[in-house]
Each structure stands twice: as structure tokens, then as C-alpha cells.
Design an enzyme around this catalytic site. Sequence first.
Site, PDB file in Angstrom:
ATOM      1  N   GLN A  53      17.515   8.609   2.854  1.00 40.77           N
ATOM      2  CA  GLN A  53      17.577   8.320   1.410  1.00 40.77           C
ATOM      3  C   GLN A  53      17.004   9.497   0.627  1.00 40.77           C
ATOM      4  O   GLN A  53      17.602   9.979  -0.340  1.00 40.77           O
ATOM      5  CB  GLN A  53      16.796   7.034   1.125  1.00 40.77           C
ATOM      6  CG  GLN A  53      16.453   6.818  -0.347  1.00 40.77           C
ATOM      7  CD  GLN A  53      15.858   5.454  -0.631  1.00 40.77           C
ATOM      8  OE1 GLN A  53      16.542   4.463  -0.610  1.00 40.77           O
ATOM      9  NE2 GLN A  53      14.578   5.398  -0.930  1.00 40.77           N
TER      10      GLN A  53
ATOM     11  N   GLN B   7       0.814  -1.213   0.000  1.00 40.22           N
ATOM     12  CA  GLN B   7       0.000   0.000   0.000  1.00 40.22           C
ATOM     13  C   GLN B   7       0.859   1.280   0.000  1.00 40.22           C
ATOM     14  O   GLN B   7       0.463   2.288  -0.572  1.00 40.22           O
ATOM     15  CB  GLN B   7      -0.916  -0.056   1.234  1.00 40.22           C
ATOM     16  CG  GLN B   7      -2.122   0.868   1.169  1.00 40.22           C
ATOM     17  CD  GLN B   7      -2.991   0.639  -0.056  1.00 40.22           C
ATOM     18  OE1 GLN B   7      -3.228  -0.502  -0.456  1.00 40.22           O
ATOM     19  NE2 GLN B   7      -3.451   1.720  -0.669  1.00 40.22           N
TER      20      GLN B   7
ATOM     21  N   HIS C 115       3.818   1.709  -1.498  1.00 41.03           N
ATOM     22  CA  HIS C 115       4.216   1.988  -2.890  1.00 41.03           C
ATOM     23  C   HIS C 115       3.008   2.487  -3.686  1.00 41.03           C
ATOM     24  O   HIS C 115       3.115   3.396  -4.498  1.00 41.03           O
ATOM     25  CB  HIS C 115       4.716   0.707  -3.583  1.00 41.03           C
ATOM     26  CG  HIS C 115       5.936   0.110  -2.970  1.00 41.03           C
ATOM     27  ND1 HIS C 115       5.926  -1.082  -2.296  1.00 41.03           N
ATOM     28  CD2 HIS C 115       7.225   0.539  -2.953  1.00 41.03           C
ATOM     29  CE1 HIS C 115       7.144  -1.373  -1.888  1.00 41.03           C
ATOM     30  NE2 HIS C 115       7.957  -0.407  -2.263  1.00 41.03           N
TER      31      HIS C 115
END
Length: 274
Positions: free
Chosen positions: A150, A32, A34
Site C-alpha cells: 500500500q 497503538q 495508529h
Amino acid sequence: MVIARTIEALQAAKEEFKGTVGFVPTMGALHQGHLSLIQQARRENEHLIVSVFVNPTQFLEGEDLDAYPRKEEADIKICELAGVDILFMPSIDVMYEEDELCIGAPAVRGYVLEGEKRPGHFDGMLQVVMKLLNLSGANRAYFGKKDAQQLALITQMVKNYFMDVNIVPCEIVRDDKGLALSSRNAYLSSAEKERALCLSRSLKHATKMVMSGELQAAKIKKEMLEVLKIADSVEYVAIVNREFKAIEKVEIGNTIILVAAWVGKPRLIDNLWI
Ligand code: PAF
């Protein structure tokens, strides 16, 4: 939907594009979290590319590269249903050659927290994201705030290399109990899933402290560690500004509180942007 497994197939499919392109890079085992990136990218762009590639260069020796969940058929179905135009699923040979030119994570921001615990991880991550962004030719690329460091490093790479793409930060998606969604949650038994909730609970506790006026990072971290006691081990609890520098006092609007802990097999991360 075109499934492109080679650079040539990807370029040929992109030739049909006439408007803005959104791009969502993933390592597959789509969940979910993504899907919410894919849906946002779908809404905001005329064309949509998703990639599924388990990137070996961002896994360290002894990490879960071989065991990393792979669900190709389900990923294809999810992308089809979500209205993806091109699903790029390259093999390692397509993406890498031997003796490659590498780019490195910045010496400070790239080597604290995740970078300290997983030295080299961000070099490999940036290397593949640079390749994928160049290949996609996207106007906008979507990344979750769950991988906060990131996201910060990709944003910095795009700035430092003058890359012509907008990096769009997307909210963390949680299950109904508050566990941040991750492909690695698949490793958790139901009892471990219950214990894993201590990560989001520790962050909720931090929010409550901040809301009641407690801004001292040391005090907040101490109480978070109490909540995290049911994890198997805690790697770090950190309070940093958006530059990823440790701060002593929470600065509203410029703070990220991060936690990394082991519960059962997986190492889990979560964070909160204040
Ligand atoms: O966040 C991920 O899934 C990966 O690090 C990414 C950005 C797809 C690069 O391999």
C-alpha cells in the site's frame, strides 16, 4: 478538536490553519500503531488532521466490510487526547457519488502479492487516498510500513500524479510479544493470538538467517514456511526488492520479506525491511 463530517466543515476548520499540515488517514478502531503515526505527525507539523473512514471500495465481495471493527467514541477520545486539530469522519455519501471516475493500481506492482490475492483492493484504496490527500491539503501524510505494498503504491501515485505531498513511511508497531498491531487482531481469541505470533517469528528467523550470511531467497522462504506451519493457512511468503519485484538473493538495504497468513477469522500480514 473539530469533528468534521462534511467537506464544508472540513474546509471551514482548515481555514484556521497557518503552518504545515500533517495528515493520518485511518479506517478507525485506532490502536497503538495508529497512535504512533498520529504522534509522529503531531511532532512534525503545526496542524494535524486525522480521518476515520471505513472505505467500502477497497473491500472485495465477501470480505469483512460489515464486520470491520468500528469504535467511533473511542476513536474520538484517542484523537482528542493526542492533540488532533481536525478529525474528519465522513459518511459514504460524502465521499462517493455513483458512476465515479476511478484510478487503477499499476498493472504489475498493483497485482502481485496483496493485489493478486485481493484483486481490485488497491484500486479502491488508491481512489480514497487520492480523495483524502486532496481534501486534507496536507504537506505530509503518514503511512505504516506494515502495509508495505500500500505504502509503495501510494508513493507511486503521488509521483505519477505530481501530487504536492510528502509520504512519510512509519515503523511497524508490535505488541510486547512481537505481534504486529492491526485492527483485525480484535478478531483473534487469546489462543489464536499466540498462534498468530508465527508471522513475526518467521520474520525473525529470516533475519537470523540473513545475519548469518544466508541470502538465498528460496532457502529463507522454505525455513519461514516451517515456522508458519501453525497458521491455519499461508497465502504467501515473498522476498522482493523495494520495487516489489521478486528476487532470488536478498539485497541488504533493498529487500522486503513479506508474509500473509490466516489465523482463525482474520487474514494477517507482516513484513520486514532489510
Ligand atoms: O491502511 C488503511 O487503514 C487504509 O487502507 C487507508 C490508507 C486509510 C485507506 O482507506
